[in-house]
Design a protein around this motif. Structure first.
Motif, short mmCIF file in Angstrom:
data_model
loop_
_atom_site.label_atom_id
_atom_site.label_comp_id
_atom_site.label_asym_id
_atom_site.label_seq_id
_atom_site.Cartn_x
_atom_site.Cartn_y
_atom_site.Cartn_z
N THR A 41 0.81 -1.35 -0.40
CA THR A 41 0.39 -0.21 -0.18
C THR A 41 0.79 1.21 -0.05
OG1 THR A 41 -1.81 -1.14 1.14
CG2 THR A 41 -2.00 1.28 2.16
N ARG B 151 -1.00 5.68 -6.51
CA ARG B 151 -2.27 6.31 -6.94
C ARG B 151 -3.00 8.35 -6.07
NH1 ARG B 151 -2.36 4.57 -0.65
NH2 ARG B 151 -4.67 4.59 -0.79
N GLU C 238 -10.59 2.10 -5.39
CA GLU C 238 -8.91 1.44 -5.41
C GLU C 238 -8.93 0.25 -4.35
OE1 GLU C 238 -5.52 3.65 -4.32
OE2 GLU C 238 -7.24 4.99 -3.56
N SER C 239 -7.83 -0.28 -4.87
CA SER C 239 -7.58 -1.68 -3.52
C SER C 239 -6.80 -2.28 -3.97
CB SER C 239 -9.01 -2.57 -2.70
OG SER C 239 -9.10 -3.16 -3.56
N GLY C 240 -6.18 -3.28 -3.29
CA GLY C 240 -4.92 -3.73 -3.96
C GLY C 240 -5.99 -5.01 -4.38
N TRP D 172 -1.96 -3.67 -8.07
CA TRP D 172 -3.42 -2.52 -7.22
C TRP D 172 -4.51 -2.61 -8.64
CZ3 TRP D 172 -2.76 -1.40 -2.10
CH2 TRP D 172 -3.99 -0.11 -1.44
#
Length: 186
Positions: free
Chosen positions: A68, A75, A87-89, A102
């Motif tokens: 992250t 990001r 958004e996220s992993g 990601w």
């Protein structure tokens, strides 16, 4: 209180591995040593499996925190260039490899970038007008998959947390794009 996803996954993995080794060790030992060895072998294997599962879950949490932070520049760049909706992993399945990275949902596309710890490092961008449908799906035994059907008939699969929220947000954008295209035609 919501249990951490990687701890849940670690416990599930640990329980399965503990059960497997309990049966393997217990049956082997039980044949040689008797019922007390069978029971103690099963209990030790289950405890070891659960402990290793929790440690695996904690290791995955640390890995996710590090990734992250490493994705922070991307990001920031995405937020400066696009309206990021979600958004996220995520993991993207490509040629049977689950490639970690990601996933970004912008108002115009779904964008994935892999991290460096993969064999098949890549980026994937799917414009919203190339997405036919999206739905949560099961991968292995868990509801962690996101299945994207593209207008060309091909499929993309991702592993994400909050699959229902991902699907809802993508579907919401698909409806907006359809309405926009309809109003442009009329």
């Amino acid at each position: 209180m919501k249990m951490n996803v990687s701890v849940k996954a670690g416990l599930s993995f640990g329980a399965l591995m503990g059960l497997f080794f309990a049966l393997l060790f217990g049956i082997t030992n039980g044949q040689k040593e008797g019922i007390s060895a069978l029971v103690s072998g099963i209990l030790l294997s289950l405890a070891g499996g659960l402990l290793s599962g929790v440690l695996f879950g904690l290791f995955m949490d640390i890995f996710v925190m590090i990734q992250t932070k490493k994705f922070e520049p991307l990001r920031s760049q995405m937020a400066a260039e696009y309206r990021v909706v979600f958004e996220s992993g995520a993991n993207h399945f490509i040629n049977k490899e689950s490639v970690g990275g990601w996933l970004f949902l912008t108002s115009e596309s779904l964008f994935f970038k892999s991290h460096q710890f993969n064999i098949q490092n890549h980026e994937l961008s799917i414009p919203m007008n190339a997405i036919k449908s999206v739905a949560p799906c099961k991968l292995l035994a868990f509801q962690t998959g996101l299945k994207i059907e593209k207008t060309d008939g091909k499929w993309e699969k991702f592993v994400v947390n909050d699959t229902k929220e991902w699907a809802a947000k993508i579907n919401e954008l698909l409806v907006k794009h359809e309405q926009k295209e309809y109003s442009m035609r009329t």
